[in-house]
Design an enzyme around this catalytic site. Structure first.
Site, PDB file in Angstrom:
ATOM      1  N   MET A  30       0.577   0.049  -4.024  1.00 25.15           N
ATOM      2  CA  MET A  30       0.016  -1.303  -4.111  1.00 25.15           C
ATOM      3  C   MET A  30       1.069  -2.334  -3.702  1.00 25.15           C
ATOM      4  SD  MET A  30      -2.703  -1.277  -7.181  1.00 25.15           S
ATOM      5  CE  MET A  30      -1.556  -1.444  -8.522  1.00 25.15           C
ATOM      6  N   ALA A  32       4.805  -4.363  -3.470  1.00 29.27           N
ATOM      7  CA  ALA A  32       5.890  -4.772  -4.372  1.00 29.27           C
ATOM      8  C   ALA A  32       6.826  -3.573  -4.547  1.00 29.27           C
ATOM      9  CB  ALA A  32       5.359  -5.277  -5.709  1.00 29.27           C
ATOM     10  N   HIS A  34       9.730  -0.685  -4.612  1.00 30.31           N
ATOM     11  CA  HIS A  34      11.056  -0.510  -5.202  1.00 30.31           C
ATOM     12  C   HIS A  34      11.537   0.895  -4.858  1.00 30.31           C
ATOM     13  CE1 HIS A  34       8.874   1.788  -8.183  1.00 30.31           C
ATOM     14  NE2 HIS A  34       8.138   0.737  -8.491  1.00 30.31           N
ATOM     15  N   GLY A  36      11.596   3.569  -6.445  1.00 26.27           N
ATOM     16  CA  GLY A  36      10.677   4.654  -6.811  1.00 26.27           C
ATOM     17  C   GLY A  36       9.710   4.947  -5.671  1.00 26.27           C
ATOM     18  N   HIS A  37       9.136   3.908  -5.094  1.00 30.49           N
ATOM     19  CA  HIS A  37       8.238   4.089  -3.946  1.00 30.49           C
ATOM     20  C   HIS A  37       8.996   4.730  -2.767  1.00 30.49           C
ATOM     21  CE1 HIS A  37       6.219   0.435  -5.853  1.00 30.49           C
ATOM     22  NE2 HIS A  37       5.228   1.310  -5.823  1.00 30.49           N
ATOM     23  N   GLN A  61      -9.428  -1.202  -9.410  1.00 29.58           N
ATOM     24  CA  GLN A  61      -8.728  -0.519 -10.499  1.00 29.58           C
ATOM     25  C   GLN A  61      -8.130  -1.482 -11.517  1.00 29.58           C
ATOM     26  OE1 GLN A  61      -5.910   1.359  -7.653  1.00 29.58           O
ATOM     27  NE2 GLN A  61      -4.413   1.083  -9.267  1.00 29.58           N
ATOM     28  N   GLU A 148       5.234  10.903 -10.538  1.00 28.97           N
ATOM     29  CA  GLU A 148       4.962  11.381 -11.902  1.00 28.97           C
ATOM     30  C   GLU A 148       4.972  10.229 -12.899  1.00 28.97           C
ATOM     31  OE1 GLU A 148       7.819  14.440 -12.723  1.00 28.97           O
ATOM     32  OE2 GLU A 148       6.799  15.912 -11.451  1.00 28.97           O
ATOM     33  N   ASP A 150       3.078   7.873 -12.959  1.00 31.09           N
ATOM     34  CA  ASP A 150       1.664   7.722 -13.310  1.00 31.09           C
ATOM     35  C   ASP A 150       1.062   9.125 -13.432  1.00 31.09           C
ATOM     36  OD1 ASP A 150       1.248   4.639 -12.940  1.00 31.09           O
ATOM     37  OD2 ASP A 150       2.417   5.291 -11.218  1.00 31.09           O
ATOM     38  N   SER A 186       6.707  -2.025 -10.401  1.00 30.55           N
ATOM     39  CA  SER A 186       6.509  -3.345  -9.778  1.00 30.55           C
ATOM     40  C   SER A 186       6.337  -4.411 -10.848  1.00 30.55           C
ATOM     41  CB  SER A 186       5.277  -3.318  -8.881  1.00 30.55           C
ATOM     42  OG  SER A 186       5.370  -2.257  -7.965  1.00 30.55           O
TER      43      SER A 186
HETATM   44  P1  AMP Z   1       1.936   1.680  -7.391  1.00 31.44           P
HETATM   45  O1  AMP Z   1       2.344   0.826  -6.207  1.00 31.44           O
HETATM   46  O2  AMP Z   1       2.489   1.230  -8.684  1.00 31.44           O
HETATM   47  O3  AMP Z   1       0.463   1.974  -7.382  1.00 31.44           O
HETATM   48  O4  AMP Z   1       2.644   3.071  -7.138  1.00 31.44           O
HETATM   49  C1  AMP Z   1       2.492   3.772  -5.941  1.00 31.44           C
HETATM   50  C2  AMP Z   1       3.042   5.165  -6.097  1.00 31.44           C
HETATM   51  O5  AMP Z   1       4.419   5.082  -6.452  1.00 31.44           O
HETATM   52  C3  AMP Z   1       2.347   5.936  -7.231  1.00 31.44           C
HETATM   53  O6  AMP Z   1       2.170   7.284  -6.820  1.00 31.44           O
HETATM   54  C4  AMP Z   1       3.323   5.814  -8.361  1.00 31.44           C
HETATM   55  O7  AMP Z   1       3.243   6.883  -9.279  1.00 31.44           O
HETATM   56  C5  AMP Z   1       4.641   5.842  -7.612  1.00 31.44           C
HETATM   57  N1  AMP Z   1       5.703   5.257  -8.421  1.00 31.44           N
HETATM   58  C6  AMP Z   1       5.685   4.056  -9.057  1.00 31.44           C
HETATM   59  N2  AMP Z   1       6.822   3.880  -9.770  1.00 31.44           N
HETATM   60  C7  AMP Z   1       7.572   4.991  -9.581  1.00 31.44           C
HETATM   61  C8  AMP Z   1       8.853   5.430 -10.057  1.00 31.44           C
HETATM   62  N3  AMP Z   1       9.577   4.690 -10.888  1.00 31.44           N
HETATM   63  N4  AMP Z   1       9.305   6.643  -9.654  1.00 31.44           N
HETATM   64  C9  AMP Z   1       8.568   7.421  -8.816  1.00 31.44           C
HETATM   65  N5  AMP Z   1       7.354   7.071  -8.334  1.00 31.44           N
HETATM   66  C10 AMP Z   1       6.859   5.876  -8.714  1.00 31.44           C
END
Ligand code: AMP
Length: 284
Positions: A30, A32, A34, A36-37, A61, A148, A150, A186
């Site tokens: 989505m 933003a 970081h 992790g992404h 969602q 993981e 989520d 994010s």
């Molecule tokens: P989001 O943009 O929050 O929907 O996340 C997009 C993807 O990045 C999803 O598969 C999340 O599980 C993953 N994600 C978000 N934060 C982290 C993190 N800290 N470490 C690893 N993957 C992450």
């Protein structure tokens, strides 16, 4: 790196790659972005010839309109972050491209979508399952990469891929954390510096509970201690804090099969979620 807005243009790109027998990976996000992404992007780069990152703040969602309105949107910066990672396409469609007039279909994963975040965010996982199914259809990717962080979402995606015979292989990637143990998110940027300093109590309390449970303590006692520590640190509310089976998310008293602690808690108006593995106990 190309930014693509329409499904037709995306399909044309992917079709050319597939004709060349290239393996296509997708990382749904989505925005933003970081580190992790970016770790998902690196995993995709390592396993695929071509990588698509999708950036779409999926209105379906969000059960709370205020949360949707406040969700950070930083597309230009996201593109700059992705550029050095060898991403081929950023797919960032407008909502009208994803949900055109007359859109009427919902994907709903029974059971796995009910507890934890499902119980507290009505409709959230139907929105996730619907958009993820659509992103698989739009990208025609061979492999998809999810965090993981989520965990419940990851299990739901695995289930729907199996149930709907979707030709995509799902890879789960470990949670990236800041040095103080807080899972990158994010939403963390919305915490005040004071609240950000308190956030580390959540993963610490979860780790302490995991250690207590792994050494034979009851889940109820360990989680009650963790809940007290989280509230005493200044969190406004613990939405859930539970021990559940890693695969089917069944509630557990003891980690007699692969188990995780799952938490959602509110700090300074921000909802934080986290989950960690509990070492397995040897059956007595
Ligand atoms: P989001 O943009 O929050 O929907 O996340 C997009 C993807 O990045 C999803 O598969 C999340 O599980 C993953 N994600 C978000 N934060 C982290 C993190 N800290 N470490 C690893 N993957 C992450």
């Amino acid at each position: 790196m190309m930014i693509v807005r329409s499904v037709a243009e995306l399909r044309a790109k992917v079709a050319a790659w597939r004709r060349a027998e290239e393996i296509v990976g997708v990382v749904p996000t989505m925005g933003a972005l970081h580190a992790g992404h970016l770790s998902l992007v690196e995993a995709a780069k390592g396993a695929c010839d071509r990588v698509i990152v999708t950036i779409f703040v999926n209105p379906k969602q969000f059960n709370n309109p205020e949360d949707l309105a406040k969700y950070p949107r930083t597309e230009e910066r996201d593109a700059e972050l992705l550029d050095p990672h060898g991403v081929d396409v950023v797919f960032a469609p407008p909502a009208s491209e994803v949900y055109p007039d007359g859109f009427a279909t919902k994907v709903s994963v029974a059971g796995l979508g009910d507890p934890l975040c499902g119980a507290h965010r009505p409709g959230h996982f139907d929105g996730v399952a619907t958009v993820v199914t659509k992103l698989f259809g739009m990208t025609n990717a061979d492999r998809a990469f999810f965090g993981e962080k989520d965990w419940q979402q990851l299990q739901i995606v695995r289930r729907l891929v199996k149930d709907l015979n979707l030709p995509v292989e799902i890879t789960g990637c470990p949670t990236l954390r800041d040095p103080d143990g807080v899972a990158m998110s994010s939403r963390n940027g919305r915490l005040s510096p004071e609240d950000r300093a308190k956030a580390c109590v959540l993963p610490r309390a979860m780790q302490d509970a995991a250690a207590a449970i792994a050494s034979g303590g009851t889940a109820a006692e360990a989680l009650a201690t963790a809940r007290t520590a989280i509230l005493e640190a200044g969190f406004a509310e613990v939405e859930y804090l539970e021990l559940r089976a890693a695969e089917d998310l069944a509630p557990l008293e003891r980690p007699d099969r692969p188990a995780r602690i799952f938490a959602a808690a509110w700090l300074g108006g921000v909802r934080l979620i986290d989950n960690i593995a509990v070492p397995e106990m040897n059956p007595a």
